[in-house]
Design a protein around this motif. Sequence first.
Motif, mmCIF file in Angstrom:
data_model
loop_
_atom_site.group_PDB
_atom_site.id
_atom_site.type_symbol
_atom_site.label_atom_id
_atom_site.label_comp_id
_atom_site.label_asym_id
_atom_site.label_seq_id
_atom_site.Cartn_x
_atom_site.Cartn_y
_atom_site.Cartn_z
ATOM 1 N N LEU A 142 0.803 -1.221 0.000
ATOM 2 C CA LEU A 142 0.000 0.000 0.000
ATOM 3 C C LEU A 142 0.840 1.277 0.000
ATOM 4 O O LEU A 142 0.417 2.300 -0.500
ATOM 5 N N PHE A 195 2.941 2.311 -5.750
ATOM 6 C CA PHE A 195 2.596 1.837 -7.084
ATOM 7 C C PHE A 195 1.122 1.502 -7.215
ATOM 8 O O PHE A 195 0.577 1.433 -8.294
ATOM 9 N N MET A 196 0.456 1.329 -6.088
ATOM 10 C CA MET A 196 -0.982 1.106 -6.151
ATOM 11 C C MET A 196 -1.737 2.406 -5.890
ATOM 12 O O MET A 196 -2.665 2.751 -6.588
ATOM 13 N N PHE A 197 -1.308 3.085 -4.863
ATOM 14 C CA PHE A 197 -1.998 4.311 -4.484
ATOM 15 C C PHE A 197 -1.006 5.466 -4.436
ATOM 16 O O PHE A 197 0.065 5.324 -3.878
ATOM 17 N N PRO A 198 -1.376 6.591 -5.025
ATOM 18 C CA PRO A 198 -0.453 7.725 -5.021
ATOM 19 C C PRO A 198 -0.159 8.200 -3.600
ATOM 20 O O PRO A 198 -1.083 8.446 -2.817
#
Lengths: 374, 368
Positions: free
Chosen positions: B297, B301-304
């Motif tokens: 998380l 790379f998943m969430f800015p």
Amino acid sequence: MKVLSFILRKEFRQIFRDKIILAMMFLMPTIQLIIMPWAANFEVKNINIAYIDHDHSSYSQKLIHKIASSGYFKIAGSPDSYQKGLQMIEHGDADLVLEIPAHFERNLVREKKQKLNLSVDAINGTKSSLGGSYLVSVIGDFNSNLDINIKSPDNTLNAAQANIKVANSNWYNPRAEYKYYMVPGILVLLLTLIGGFITALNIVREKEIGTIEQINVTPIKKWQFILGKLIPFWIVGMTVFTIGLIVMYIIYGIFPEGSLLTLYLFAAVYLIALLGLGLLISTFADTQLQAMFIAFFFMMIFMLMSGFFTNTESMPNWARQISNFTPVTHFIKVVRLIVLKGSGFNEIKTEFFYLIGFAILLNTLAIFNYRKTS
Amino acid sequence: MKQLLVFIKKEFYHVFRDRRTLLILFGLPMVQIILFGYALSSEVKNIGIAVQDNAHDIHSQQIISKIQASPYFKMQDPILNYPDVEKRFKEGSIKCAVIFPVHFGEDLYRTGGAQIQVIADASDPNTATILTNYLNTIINDYQQQLNPNIRTPYKIIPEVRLLYNEEQNGSLNFIPGVIALIFMIVSTALTSVSVVREKEMGTMEILLVSPFKPVMVLMAKAIPYLVLSLVNFVIILLLSVYLLDVEIRGSLLLLFGESIIFIITCLSLGLLISNVTNSQQTAMLISMMGMMLPTLLLTGFMFPIENMPWIFRVVSHILPSRYYYDIVKAVMLKGLGFSYVWKETLILLGMAAGLLTLALKKFKIRLS
């Protein structure tokens, strides 16, 4: 039955003796559930934009003002050349660079159209693609206002125009809060981590230490041994799930819309499937490290392909088949449906059959494989 | 020095004897890279949609066929009545519903204004937004088609250039993250059990009475895994380039150097974990379960990361994978040189040094 109760007592004592494992089982998921949803935010805002204005006209100023006030963008700077703008992207200071060419206003008025250069850092997936399309729509908006600004506003053509109005309504999460979607998903992932990993590790540990040999020479039957392992962890899993629901309510104010009974029914079956997976992993692995790696492998696939982050529908066909074959996919879907939309058993019974299928399949495989190895 | 070599050899032997672990170690990341490289994408398409057409006129039919033709939607059976919409949402079979009123076409001609109702399942807000936008575009297009004589005479045309990823290769967005994630978890887990295993098995006593210095013991433990991880890295790179069409733009040497630093950081972290725990189970629970979600998380790379509350932005600075992810993106995908990543490199070096020192300290305490 008496033998089983002895084994159970022993297993429980073992679980509760190790304070660190105990904390890992109960505290870690609780803490992660409290913390993680704040980070899991897909909402795209604050897209950094750098602009190069070669025109310095009133229209270019208006356009930039419009972009800045749209709410999506943050002006990261206004370098004086494209080279410098590109550098801002390279350094990660900007996601987009907008270049307004010289004579922008003049060309627009004279030739009725004018190009703009927009460079997007296409490596930042969601952020840049959404950023690019936001910007295009802001410019589109600016276009339609331009028409009125430049031409006389007595444009009466509109009356004859066929107009379609779209009435949009957002159900179930009208304020579009991302955490409503994420919290139930994270709860499922944590439950999966606990349920699958700890069983796998626990049994492999007995193998590695050699105590499993001792159990094998006692008159304890295989099913008693396996049940003795599964039942405590099933109870642990259900407790973690309950704690998770409480955290979800207290911290995030999310109370399941649907029936708690249905939710627990699914959780119970899901946990059995998961414990079967843990058991199966333990029959394949000889060391705890192996068990952990295999579990990690499955966990990664579960997490990334279950629809937790991305839509399973958007995957290529073969990937969707794989996704369909992982229990987590179904449980995440179910928990989100029950918690957010209040789906009833009848509406999601297909998922229930999937989960029952997994529970039977995984446990059968595990028991079958277990006999062979010992 | 000779002693160290002998010791390393012993550890190597130890690692290579275990064929199964090796198979898992190399096989699993390969499968993961291929799987995620092909399957993951932030694109939204094939989403279930259903229509209730109360109008049954040429306009509603034409709009419906436009929706049908769009790759974003997958048309499901028509909706029968209003409660049916809710039922379908609750089954999860559709995420979007479109309802045409009875006199849609007539309204369009007589009053020049007709309404379409679009209902989106906003429990997943992003998908809902994207779908609603798609639908609006489709409907707007149709409206333009109906009014061909009305064109906006003044037009600003944005020419969009997608830097570094002209072909919109979806795996480009995920590969650096997956690489960072796999190494972070695998390398840490590998060494996290190394020392604690000896403790658990009782072989630690033998090490204690041997003339080896603690530094040597730790180095000998870590070096075989460093080699293994590098082999793994080469395999992953080959797969990315030849199978997933990821072009390596920057210097391969730099990428390698950075990867070595990152792997050493993770191995040191593992050693530290190994030294402070007293069972393999605990060590692995910490290194895998404890780190998996945070790494996933908070690496970015998943969430800015910029969108997160400040505390997470702070926490993300402690994660080595965050820096490595930035480095891989910069060097591998953007083709940037060392001058762009020196800061991240320094931080990783500092982390490696700090973790190693700490691990060593904890190890000494155990020895005394």
